[in-house]
Write an enzyme that holds these catalytic residues in place. Structure first.
Site, PDB file in Angstrom:
ATOM      1  N   LYS A  17       0.826  -1.215   0.000  1.00  0.00           N
ATOM      2  CA  LYS A  17       0.000   0.000   0.000  1.00  0.00           C
ATOM      3  C   LYS A  17       0.857   1.261   0.000  1.00  0.00           C
ATOM      4  O   LYS A  17       0.581   2.207  -0.721  1.00  0.00           O
ATOM      5  CB  LYS A  17      -0.907   0.037   1.244  1.00  0.00           C
ATOM      6  CG  LYS A  17      -1.913  -1.096   1.317  1.00  0.00           C
ATOM      7  CD  LYS A  17      -2.883  -0.907   2.483  1.00  0.00           C
ATOM      8  CE  LYS A  17      -2.247  -1.037   3.852  1.00  0.00           C
ATOM      9  NZ  LYS A  17      -1.756  -2.397   4.159  1.00  0.00           N
ATOM     10  N   ARG A  90      -9.126   1.502   8.801  1.00  0.00           N
ATOM     11  CA  ARG A  90      -8.816   0.117   9.145  1.00  0.00           C
ATOM     12  C   ARG A  90     -10.015  -0.603   9.713  1.00  0.00           C
ATOM     13  O   ARG A  90      -9.962  -1.801   9.945  1.00  0.00           O
ATOM     14  CB  ARG A  90      -7.710   0.092  10.195  1.00  0.00           C
ATOM     15  CG  ARG A  90      -6.387   0.427   9.584  1.00  0.00           C
ATOM     16  CD  ARG A  90      -5.278  -0.381  10.206  1.00  0.00           C
ATOM     17  NE  ARG A  90      -4.148  -0.340   9.298  1.00  0.00           N
ATOM     18  CZ  ARG A  90      -2.889  -0.340   9.688  1.00  0.00           C
ATOM     19  NH1 ARG A  90      -2.616  -0.388  10.971  1.00  0.00           N
ATOM     20  NH2 ARG A  90      -1.932  -0.315   8.806  1.00  0.00           N
ATOM     21  N   ARG A 129      11.669  -8.131   3.838  1.00  0.00           N
ATOM     22  CA  ARG A 129      11.713  -6.697   3.605  1.00  0.00           C
ATOM     23  C   ARG A 129      12.360  -5.902   4.729  1.00  0.00           C
ATOM     24  O   ARG A 129      12.356  -6.289   5.893  1.00  0.00           O
ATOM     25  CB  ARG A 129      10.330  -6.148   3.302  1.00  0.00           C
ATOM     26  CG  ARG A 129       9.450  -6.015   4.509  1.00  0.00           C
ATOM     27  CD  ARG A 129       8.129  -5.397   4.096  1.00  0.00           C
ATOM     28  NE  ARG A 129       7.281  -5.204   5.257  1.00  0.00           N
ATOM     29  CZ  ARG A 129       6.103  -4.618   5.224  1.00  0.00           C
ATOM     30  NH1 ARG A 129       5.614  -4.187   4.083  1.00  0.00           N
ATOM     31  NH2 ARG A 129       5.394  -4.480   6.320  1.00  0.00           N
ATOM     32  N   ARG A 158      11.650  -3.762  10.115  1.00  0.00           N
ATOM     33  CA  ARG A 158      10.698  -3.018  10.908  1.00  0.00           C
ATOM     34  C   ARG A 158      10.355  -3.847  12.140  1.00  0.00           C
ATOM     35  O   ARG A 158      10.211  -5.050  12.048  1.00  0.00           O
ATOM     36  CB  ARG A 158       9.444  -2.750  10.088  1.00  0.00           C
ATOM     37  CG  ARG A 158       8.673  -1.577  10.587  1.00  0.00           C
ATOM     38  CD  ARG A 158       7.726  -1.083   9.538  1.00  0.00           C
ATOM     39  NE  ARG A 158       6.477  -1.814   9.610  1.00  0.00           N
ATOM     40  CZ  ARG A 158       5.518  -1.680   8.722  1.00  0.00           C
ATOM     41  NH1 ARG A 158       5.693  -0.904   7.676  1.00  0.00           N
ATOM     42  NH2 ARG A 158       4.401  -2.336   8.838  1.00  0.00           N
ATOM     43  N   ARG A 169      -1.125  -9.385  13.254  1.00  0.00           N
ATOM     44  CA  ARG A 169      -1.643  -8.204  12.531  1.00  0.00           C
ATOM     45  C   ARG A 169      -2.564  -8.626  11.392  1.00  0.00           C
ATOM     46  O   ARG A 169      -3.577  -7.988  11.118  1.00  0.00           O
ATOM     47  CB  ARG A 169      -0.490  -7.369  11.956  1.00  0.00           C
ATOM     48  CG  ARG A 169       0.277  -6.569  13.010  1.00  0.00           C
ATOM     49  CD  ARG A 169       1.546  -5.983  12.420  1.00  0.00           C
ATOM     50  NE  ARG A 169       1.292  -5.030  11.367  1.00  0.00           N
ATOM     51  CZ  ARG A 169       2.063  -4.871  10.279  1.00  0.00           C
ATOM     52  NH1 ARG A 169       3.136  -5.610  10.127  1.00  0.00           N
ATOM     53  NH2 ARG A 169       1.752  -3.975   9.369  1.00  0.00           N
TER      54      ARG A 169
END
Ligand SMILES: [Zn+2]
Length: 212
Positions: A17, A90, A129, A158, A169
């Protein structure tokens, strides 16, 4: 009729996104806000708000609607421009609150884009990532610069990307965010596209889907 100019990027965590929203904001000249980046920035501040946000994020939970809405309204009032939002809404409550807010401000309703990516593709992406926390830029491990070219921030994994945390999540996303799809579909404001492939492939698909 041109392209929609108030756009929401929806999709599971890791769907791309942020990358797509930034590119869209450059291409169409829209203001860009990542609520995730704003929250992560607030989280690190030595404030009551920071501690409160940290409490939710460290467990992989969503930050409550009220808090997120405060941040988004503040941003929308400050920029007074057409926008692309990444990571918001969300929940159904956030989506209908945004509709009410835009209607009250006599602005057109927002168009939602849904980036559809299968779970197993998401998990493999997330495990590879690295990103720049302050601005949310993302790279594949091994291809990342040591410092972010946009904001000079440090590039690294992250904090919320460990696989367990990622799965919690994703579960939270499936419970709370997926109900937004029938909501926008019902208002004929949803463009659903595949988020698989290279960022450029996805972007081309997205522009085609947004064409009037
Ligand atoms: Zn950066």
């Amino acid at each position: 009729m041109g392209f929609p100019r108030q756009i929401l990027l929806l999709g599971p965590p890791g769907a791309g996104k942020g990358t797509q929203a930034k590119r869209l904001s450059r291409e169409l000249g829209l203001a860009y806000c990542s609520t995730g980046s704003v929250l992560r920035r607030e989280e690190t501040r030595p404030t009551e708000l920071g501690a409160e946000i940290h409490g939710f994020l460290k467990e992989g939970h969503f930050v409550p609607d009220e808090l997120v809405l405060k941040i988004v309204y503040h941003w929308l009032q400050a920029v007074r421009a057409e926008f692309v939002l990444d990571g918001f809404p969300r929940t159904l409550a956030q989506g209908s609150a945004l509709d009410a807010f835009l209607a009250e401000s006599e602005r057109p309703a927002a168009t939602a884009i849904y980036l559809d990516v299968p779970d197993e593709v998401l998990e493999s992406r997330v495990s590879r990532r690295v990103c720049c926390d302050p601005c949310g830029n993302v790279w594949v491990r091994g291809e990342a610069p040591p410092k972010c070219p946009d904001c000079d921030g440090l590039v690294g994994p992250r904090g919320d990307d460990s696989l367990d945390l990622y799965r919690s999540r994703l579960a939270e996303y499936q419970n709370k965010t997926l109900p937004l799809l029938p909501y926008y579909e019902g208002h004929a404001r949803l463009r659903r596209i595949s988020g698989e492939g290279s960022p450029t492939e996805v972007f081309t698909r997205m522009m085609t889907a947004l064409q009037p």
